[in-house]
Enzyme design. Structure first.
Site, PDB file in Angstrom:
ATOM      1  N   SER A   1       0.848  -1.200   0.000  1.00 49.16           N
ATOM      2  CA  SER A   1       0.000   0.000   0.000  1.00 49.16           C
ATOM      3  C   SER A   1       0.879   1.244   0.000  1.00 49.16           C
ATOM      4  O   SER A   1       2.069   1.173  -0.346  1.00 49.16           O
ATOM      5  CB  SER A   1      -0.926  -0.010   1.220  1.00 49.16           C
ATOM      6  OG  SER A   1      -1.892   1.016   1.110  1.00 49.16           O
ATOM      7  N   ASN A   2       0.333   2.383   0.346  1.00 53.56           N
ATOM      8  CA  ASN A   2       1.111   3.624   0.411  1.00 53.56           C
ATOM      9  C   ASN A   2       0.543   4.530   1.494  1.00 53.56           C
ATOM     10  O   ASN A   2      -0.401   4.160   2.177  1.00 53.56           O
ATOM     11  CB  ASN A   2       1.125   4.324  -0.957  1.00 53.56           C
ATOM     12  CG  ASN A   2      -0.283   4.649  -1.411  1.00 53.56           C
ATOM     13  OD1 ASN A   2      -0.986   5.435  -0.783  1.00 53.56           O
ATOM     14  ND2 ASN A   2      -0.719   4.013  -2.492  1.00 53.56           N
ATOM     15  N   ASN A   3       1.126   5.715   1.632  1.00 52.85           N
ATOM     16  CA  ASN A   3       0.798   6.576   2.777  1.00 52.85           C
ATOM     17  C   ASN A   3      -0.376   7.529   2.566  1.00 52.85           C
ATOM     18  O   ASN A   3      -0.569   8.446   3.345  1.00 52.85           O
ATOM     19  CB  ASN A   3       2.016   7.441   3.131  1.00 52.85           C
ATOM     20  CG  ASN A   3       3.083   6.611   3.797  1.00 52.85           C
ATOM     21  OD1 ASN A   3       2.769   5.657   4.508  1.00 52.85           O
ATOM     22  ND2 ASN A   3       4.341   6.944   3.542  1.00 52.85           N
TER      23      ASN A   3
END
Ligand code: PMT
Length: 403
Positions: free
Chosen positions: A208-210
């Site tokens: 995933s990412n932030n």
């Protein structure tokens, strides 16, 4: 336009306070409900009784007065307001609001309201010109406050400069325009993507990412406030959805793709602020992977590019994309704009403090198809959302003209 609207007016201690009596009178003639809140200094210039007589409502001055009904007065006023005007907005009150100080009825009401707030600064021109005052004003502008610039003219002390409160008719016109503008997306169907996607590897692990979803949620909330029918396709985030819109929760890029396509047909505007994971694992293991091996290999395959896919069938719609970059901001954003057939792209420079993932602020450049670039300074994501929507409306108007 103002009929039945609740206008809260904060009157501070400035010589121009007398002009606000006429503002109240004009608003009453337009059938608005006017509630006046005065600072202690304000009451030295015009009496509360004058405002009470003109507004036909009690005037609020004391935070600790016992309310007639069981209602906390400043919260009740803050909720009731369709719009708030502060006039004259003195350097003192501007400084307090810009720094989150809430120590009287007016400033506590302001902190608690979700309504648009219009500040009409009026003061001596040297005070207005003061760097600290200007800094506070631009801080407020970037936080979404509307500023009605003072006019140039003779000051109370006789000399000339920029610092006079605009004429009452101009103030009333500005309030009308802002309330009008707030509904300028009525009946438009706006589809928004927000947040990250999570691509499972096994039952406990994912890629995933932030992205926090804040940028997309701000746009969705602002569009709903303007009267649009908003569908927000949201990846997994920890945010409460803004009022008055439909949220479709998704986890993976594939789910986001399906939901965007399901809701695409009736959309007029699509704004893609989601940080979609570009890759997913080629297989999702049914059981948790064991840590027996020193190295493991997870094969990644490309996710479908939602923006590029709908870019091929766009027709009359307006597509807005986002690009979050660490290098070559403009060049990379421009190539995404072209590749994905966007009308406009909002480019965030991830190397700058206060821009991009997670924070409440952003620093973006809006690049449109014709190469025009609007360079926005640091501002809240709410304010950036409003500017993006203003630009979307301009793009729609140009498209209509070219039909
Ligand atoms: O959520 P916040 O914490 O508030 O942060 C905001 C943000 C930084 C996530 C947001 O403002 C932002 O920049 N989002 C886009 C991130 C990005 O770099 O996207 P991209 O370069 O991978 O994609 C470009 C565009 O194509 C984006 O509009 C994206 O939504 C879209 N895209 C990308 C890949 C894909 N498979 N499908 C897509 O639709």
């Amino acid at each position: 336009m103002l009929k039945g609207k609740n206008v809260v007016i904060g009157v501070c201690g400035g010589i121009a306070a007398y002009k606000v009596v006429e503002v109240v009178s004009r608003l009453r003639k337009l059938s608005a409900n006017v509630f006046v809140v005065m600072t202690e200094h304000g009451t030295k210039f015009v009496t509360p009784l004058t405002f009470q007589s003109i507004s036909h409502n009690p005037v609020y001055t004391d935070m600790f007065a016992v309310p007639d009904e069981w209602d906390i007065e400043h919260i009740s006023l803050a909720n009731r307001a369709d719009i708030v005007l502060i006039a004259p907005a003195t350097a003192n009150v501007i400084g307090k609001i810009a720094n989150g100080i809430a120590d009287d009825m007016l400033t506590t009401t302001l902190l608690a309201t979700k309504a648009p707030v219009v500040l009409a600064p009026a003061m001596n021109y040297n005070m207005y010109d003061n760097d600290i005052v200007q800094e506070n004003i631009s801080k407020l502008k970037n936080s979404g406050f509307y500023i009605l610039e003072p006019e140039v003219g003779k000051m109370a002390e006789g000399s000339e400069g920029k610092g006079r409160l605009p004429e009452p008719s101009k103030i009333v016109d500005a309030l009308t325009e802002i309330l009008n503008q707030k509904k300028n997306m009525k009946d438009l169907n706006v589809l928004i993507t927000a947040g990250p996607t999570k691509e499972a590897i096994d039952p406990v692990r994912f890629i995933s990412n932030n992205s926090s979803g804040k940028m997309g949620y701000s746009i969705a909330g602002a569009a709903a406030k303007r009267g649009a029918n908003v569908v927000l396709v949201s990846g997994p985030v920890d945010l409460t959805a803004p009022f008055g819109l439909k949220v479709i929760d998704v986890i993976s890029a594939d789910e986001m793709y399906d939901e965007v396509l399901k809701n695409y047909a009736i959309a007029d505007v699509i704004i893609m602020s989601a940080a979609v994971a570009d890759y997913k694992s080629s297989e999702i293991k049914q059981s948790k992977m064991k840590k027996n091996d020193e190295n493991i290999l997870v094969e990644l395959v490309k996710n479908k590019d939602i923006a590029a896919e709908i870019g091929k069938i766009k027709d009359h719609r307006i597509h807005v994309g986002f690009a979050a970059e660490t290098d070559d901001l403009i060049r990379n954003a421009k190539s995404k704009l072209e590749e994905k057939n966007f009308d406009m792209i909002a480019a965030n420079d991830l190397t700058l403090d206060g821009a991009g993932f997670g924070c409440d602020t952003n620093i973006i450049k809006l690049i449109n198809k014709n190469g025009g670039i609007i360079d926005l300074p640091l501002m809240t994501k709410d304010r950036a959302a409003d500017i993006i929507l203003d630009e979307v409306l301009k793009l729609m108007a140009t498209k209509d003209d070219n039909k």
